[in-house]
Design a protein around this motif. Sequence first.
Motif, PDB file in Angstrom:
ATOM      1  N   GLN A 153      -3.333   5.367 -13.387  1.00  0.00           N
ATOM      2  CA  GLN A 153      -2.956   5.008 -11.897  1.00  0.00           C
ATOM      3  C   GLN A 153      -3.057   3.782 -11.527  1.00  0.00           C
ATOM      4  O   GLN A 153      -2.223   3.407 -10.924  1.00  0.00           O
ATOM      5  N   LEU A 154      -4.287   3.139 -12.051  1.00  0.00           N
ATOM      6  CA  LEU A 154      -4.296   1.784 -11.565  1.00  0.00           C
ATOM      7  C   LEU A 154      -3.415   0.740 -12.196  1.00  0.00           C
ATOM      8  O   LEU A 154      -2.753  -0.285 -11.974  1.00  0.00           O
ATOM      9  N   ARG A 155      -2.752   1.293 -13.573  1.00  0.00           N
ATOM     10  CA  ARG A 155      -1.852   0.312 -14.176  1.00  0.00           C
ATOM     11  C   ARG A 155      -0.467   0.386 -13.368  1.00  0.00           C
ATOM     12  O   ARG A 155       0.303  -0.373 -13.215  1.00  0.00           O
ATOM     13  N   LEU A 156      -0.230   1.586 -13.032  1.00  0.00           N
ATOM     14  CA  LEU A 156       1.014   1.795 -12.220  1.00  0.00           C
ATOM     15  C   LEU A 156       1.074   0.970 -10.961  1.00  0.00           C
ATOM     16  O   LEU A 156       2.180   0.320 -10.686  1.00  0.00           O
ATOM     17  N   VAL A 157      -0.230   1.223 -10.388  1.00  0.00           N
ATOM     18  CA  VAL A 157      -0.341   0.544  -8.824  1.00  0.00           C
ATOM     19  C   VAL A 157      -0.107  -0.908  -9.112  1.00  0.00           C
ATOM     20  O   VAL A 157       0.266  -1.834  -8.269  1.00  0.00           O
ATOM     21  N   GLY A 158      -0.789  -1.555 -10.309  1.00  0.00           N
ATOM     22  CA  GLY A 158      -0.739  -2.942 -10.326  1.00  0.00           C
ATOM     23  C   GLY A 158       0.613  -3.520 -10.562  1.00  0.00           C
ATOM     24  O   GLY A 158       0.963  -4.584 -10.093  1.00  0.00           O
ATOM     25  N   ASP A 159       1.522  -2.877 -11.345  1.00  0.00           N
ATOM     26  CA  ASP A 159       2.866  -3.121 -11.612  1.00  0.00           C
ATOM     27  C   ASP A 159       3.677  -3.166 -10.543  1.00  0.00           C
ATOM     28  O   ASP A 159       4.492  -3.927 -10.294  1.00  0.00           O
ATOM     29  N   ALA A 160       3.661  -1.998  -9.560  1.00  0.00           N
ATOM     30  CA  ALA A 160       4.244  -1.786  -8.521  1.00  0.00           C
ATOM     31  C   ALA A 160       3.995  -2.921  -7.359  1.00  0.00           C
ATOM     32  O   ALA A 160       4.791  -3.562  -6.677  1.00  0.00           O
ATOM     33  N   ASP A 161       2.480  -3.281  -7.334  1.00  0.00           N
ATOM     34  CA  ASP A 161       2.205  -4.532  -6.394  1.00  0.00           C
ATOM     35  C   ASP A 161       2.600  -5.677  -6.977  1.00  0.00           C
ATOM     36  O   ASP A 161       3.029  -6.645  -6.080  1.00  0.00           O
ATOM     37  N   ALA A 162       2.981  -5.963  -8.211  1.00  0.00           N
ATOM     38  CA  ALA A 162       3.539  -6.988  -8.539  1.00  0.00           C
ATOM     39  C   ALA A 162       4.928  -7.332  -8.177  1.00  0.00           C
ATOM     40  O   ALA A 162       5.239  -8.259  -7.879  1.00  0.00           O
ATOM     41  N   LEU A 163       5.507  -6.158  -8.425  1.00  0.00           N
ATOM     42  CA  LEU A 163       6.954  -6.226  -7.851  1.00  0.00           C
ATOM     43  C   LEU A 163       6.794  -6.382  -6.446  1.00  0.00           C
ATOM     44  O   LEU A 163       7.867  -6.998  -6.018  1.00  0.00           O
ATOM     45  N   GLU A 164       6.080  -5.776  -5.696  1.00  0.00           N
ATOM     46  CA  GLU A 164       6.261  -5.989  -4.340  1.00  0.00           C
ATOM     47  C   GLU A 164       5.948  -7.332  -3.779  1.00  0.00           C
ATOM     48  O   GLU A 164       6.415  -7.813  -3.004  1.00  0.00           O
ATOM     49  N   ARG A 165       4.838  -7.898  -4.557  1.00  0.00           N
ATOM     50  CA  ARG A 165       4.686  -9.418  -4.017  1.00  0.00           C
ATOM     51  C   ARG A 165       5.947 -10.391  -4.463  1.00  0.00           C
ATOM     52  O   ARG A 165       6.081 -11.186  -3.492  1.00  0.00           O
ATOM     53  N   THR A 166       6.563 -10.060  -5.415  1.00  0.00           N
ATOM     54  CA  THR A 166       7.904 -10.850  -5.847  1.00  0.00           C
ATOM     55  C   THR A 166       8.918 -10.494  -4.571  1.00  0.00           C
ATOM     56  O   THR A 166       9.709 -11.404  -4.241  1.00  0.00           O
ATOM     57  N   LEU A 167       8.985  -9.259  -4.330  1.00  0.00           N
ATOM     58  CA  LEU A 167      10.067  -8.888  -3.011  1.00  0.00           C
ATOM     59  C   LEU A 167       9.362  -9.772  -1.811  1.00  0.00           C
ATOM     60  O   LEU A 167      10.412 -10.050  -1.189  1.00  0.00           O
ATOM     61  N   ALA A 168       8.141  -9.691  -1.782  1.00  0.00           N
ATOM     62  CA  ALA A 168       7.715 -10.272  -0.292  1.00  0.00           C
ATOM     63  C   ALA A 168       8.022 -11.824  -0.312  1.00  0.00           C
ATOM     64  O   ALA A 168       8.324 -12.593   0.764  1.00  0.00           O
ATOM     65  N   ASP A 169       7.742 -12.596  -1.584  1.00  0.00           N
ATOM     66  CA  ASP A 169       8.162 -13.986  -1.656  1.00  0.00           C
ATOM     67  C   ASP A 169       9.702 -14.113  -1.336  1.00  0.00           C
ATOM     68  O   ASP A 169       9.781 -15.052  -0.893  1.00  0.00           O
ATOM     69  N   ILE A 170      10.666 -13.263  -1.990  1.00  0.00           N
ATOM     70  CA  ILE A 170      11.943 -13.479  -1.739  1.00  0.00           C
ATOM     71  C   ILE A 170      12.271 -13.210  -0.166  1.00  0.00           C
ATOM     72  O   ILE A 170      12.980 -14.227   0.510  1.00  0.00           O
ATOM     73  N   SER A 171      11.671 -12.432   0.469  1.00  0.00           N
ATOM     74  CA  SER A 171      11.956 -12.244   1.988  1.00  0.00           C
ATOM     75  C   SER A 171      11.393 -13.339   2.865  1.00  0.00           C
ATOM     76  O   SER A 171      12.069 -13.829   3.781  1.00  0.00           O
ATOM     77  N   THR A 172      10.111 -13.852   2.087  1.00  0.00           N
ATOM     78  CA  THR A 172       9.762 -15.210   2.997  1.00  0.00           C
ATOM     79  C   THR A 172      10.731 -16.159   2.751  1.00  0.00           C
ATOM     80  O   THR A 172      11.111 -17.127   3.733  1.00  0.00           O
ATOM     81  N   GLU A 173      11.263 -16.473   1.681  1.00  0.00           N
ATOM     82  CA  GLU A 173      12.191 -17.424   1.356  1.00  0.00           C
ATOM     83  C   GLU A 173      13.397 -17.219   2.242  1.00  0.00           C
ATOM     84  O   GLU A 173      13.900 -18.144   2.609  1.00  0.00           O
ATOM     85  N   LEU A 174      14.007 -15.882   2.277  1.00  0.00           N
ATOM     86  CA  LEU A 174      14.969 -15.748   3.200  1.00  0.00           C
ATOM     87  C   LEU A 174      14.752 -16.088   4.597  1.00  0.00           C
ATOM     88  O   LEU A 174      15.939 -16.504   5.151  1.00  0.00           O
ATOM     89  N   ALA A 175      13.687 -15.823   4.934  1.00  0.00           N
ATOM     90  CA  ALA A 175      13.325 -15.826   6.376  1.00  0.00           C
ATOM     91  C   ALA A 175      13.436 -17.268   6.693  1.00  0.00           C
ATOM     92  O   ALA A 175      13.863 -18.033   7.498  1.00  0.00           O
ATOM     93  N   SER A 176      12.890 -18.455   5.692  1.00  0.00           N
ATOM     94  CA  SER A 176      12.799 -19.688   5.747  1.00  0.00           C
ATOM     95  C   SER A 176      14.158 -20.406   5.696  1.00  0.00           C
ATOM     96  O   SER A 176      14.662 -21.195   6.580  1.00  0.00           O
ATOM     97  N   VAL A 177      15.281 -19.784   4.771  1.00  0.00           N
ATOM     98  CA  VAL A 177      16.627 -20.310   4.675  1.00  0.00           C
ATOM     99  C   VAL A 177      17.118 -19.988   5.873  1.00  0.00           C
ATOM    100  O   VAL A 177      18.078 -20.510   6.519  1.00  0.00           O
ATOM    101  N   ALA A 178      17.003 -18.818   6.792  1.00  0.00           N
ATOM    102  CA  ALA A 178      17.854 -18.359   7.874  1.00  0.00           C
ATOM    103  C   ALA A 178      17.024 -19.223   9.151  1.00  0.00           C
ATOM    104  O   ALA A 178      18.128 -19.826   9.850  1.00  0.00           O
ATOM    105  N   ARG A 179      16.024 -19.823   9.181  1.00  0.00           N
ATOM    106  CA  ARG A 179      15.592 -20.691  10.098  1.00  0.00           C
ATOM    107  C   ARG A 179      16.174 -21.882   9.931  1.00  0.00           C
ATOM    108  O   ARG A 179      16.618 -22.617  10.921  1.00  0.00           O
TER     109      ARG A 179
END
Length: 379
Positions: free
Chosen positions: A340-366
């Motif tokens: 369970q923890l391995r799956l959660v760790g992998d999912a969280d890592a992907l989620e952090r990458t998505l969040a980083d891209i979203s942050t950059e998208l917001a910066s580019v929009a600004r």
Amino acid sequence: MATASKEKVNPSDGTVDRYVAGEHMDTDDLKIHRWGDPNETDLGPAFHRRFRPGQVLYGSRRTYLRKVAVADFDGVCANTTFVVQTKDPAQLLPEFLPFVMSAEPFHAFAIAESKGSVNPYVNWSDIERYEFNLPPLDEQKRISDLLWAVELHHRSLTSFHAALLAGMRLFLRERFESVAGGAVRIVDLTSEVVGGVWGLPEGESEVDVLALGPRVYAGGATRLSATGSPTRSISRKQAERRAIQTGDIVLERSGGSPEQPVGRVVIADEDLPACIPTDFQRLIRPDRKAVEPLYLFWKLRSDWLDGATRDYSKRTTNIANLSVPAYLERSLRVPSRAEQLRLVGDADALERTLADISTELASVARLRAGLLTAFFGGN
């Protein structure tokens, strides 16, 4: 400096294979992402205006929606969509024109010139009166090159985000399908499933709390934030069961749209202010002895991404209501705690990458908005 093309085409004569209507154009987005096939529908007499790559499409109805797009294919649109081009490229560069029409002063002018209240519209004769400072050609090129570079970077990031989200959807589906473990009803993995309340105005009952609304799911959020939620007043008895704790999952019971299924989820991290779910939500409290809260969360998140909630929802008007008891009766395979923890760790890592891209998208929009203001002025 600019003119509206009057070139006509019969959409059924086979010379164009795409049509663009108002719903195919997005607010503040220069790219056309969607279109229709003229061979699959009766477009009616209004669809006779031909457009070609490089021309600017402008939605003249409800100008407050700010629909300006640059065609990158041949097609047909209705006569309520202006097909705009420069009169003389030696004076106004075609690649400069879309940004003139994307700037705030242009939108303010178009809105001010609009007529009608229910479905306001603007005429081309009004639009062509718009005046702006026209820099020399070399300056136009410098500005347009910079703005197009920002625009294309934003598009690239958007495509990457969409591809990564699709990959995450596939990853979650395959991981949950392949785990080894006994099948357990989701409801049996919870210690409580509690309905939300709206409460009374602030100060009118025993406990004041933040009442969570639809904004907690905005932008594809996975972690719960109570920021911006209104303060409501409830009884102590209501607060005892409904006060959000770390690891609680807040499930959307009512909402969604034809494009977006109901059943979004967010999970609570530490250090949240006192907050509660509201009427259209359900609080799911995982039984930590039976399952890792984040494992259950990612399963529910995966099911929503795959549209599984549609099979458990009924729509009234434009709102879908999720049958929570039936939805939670489904079974979930629960592997070892380590898996369970391995799956959660992998999912969280992907989620952090998505969040980083979203942050950059917001910066580019600004950045894009700031450059448009710097070059063309603001309100």
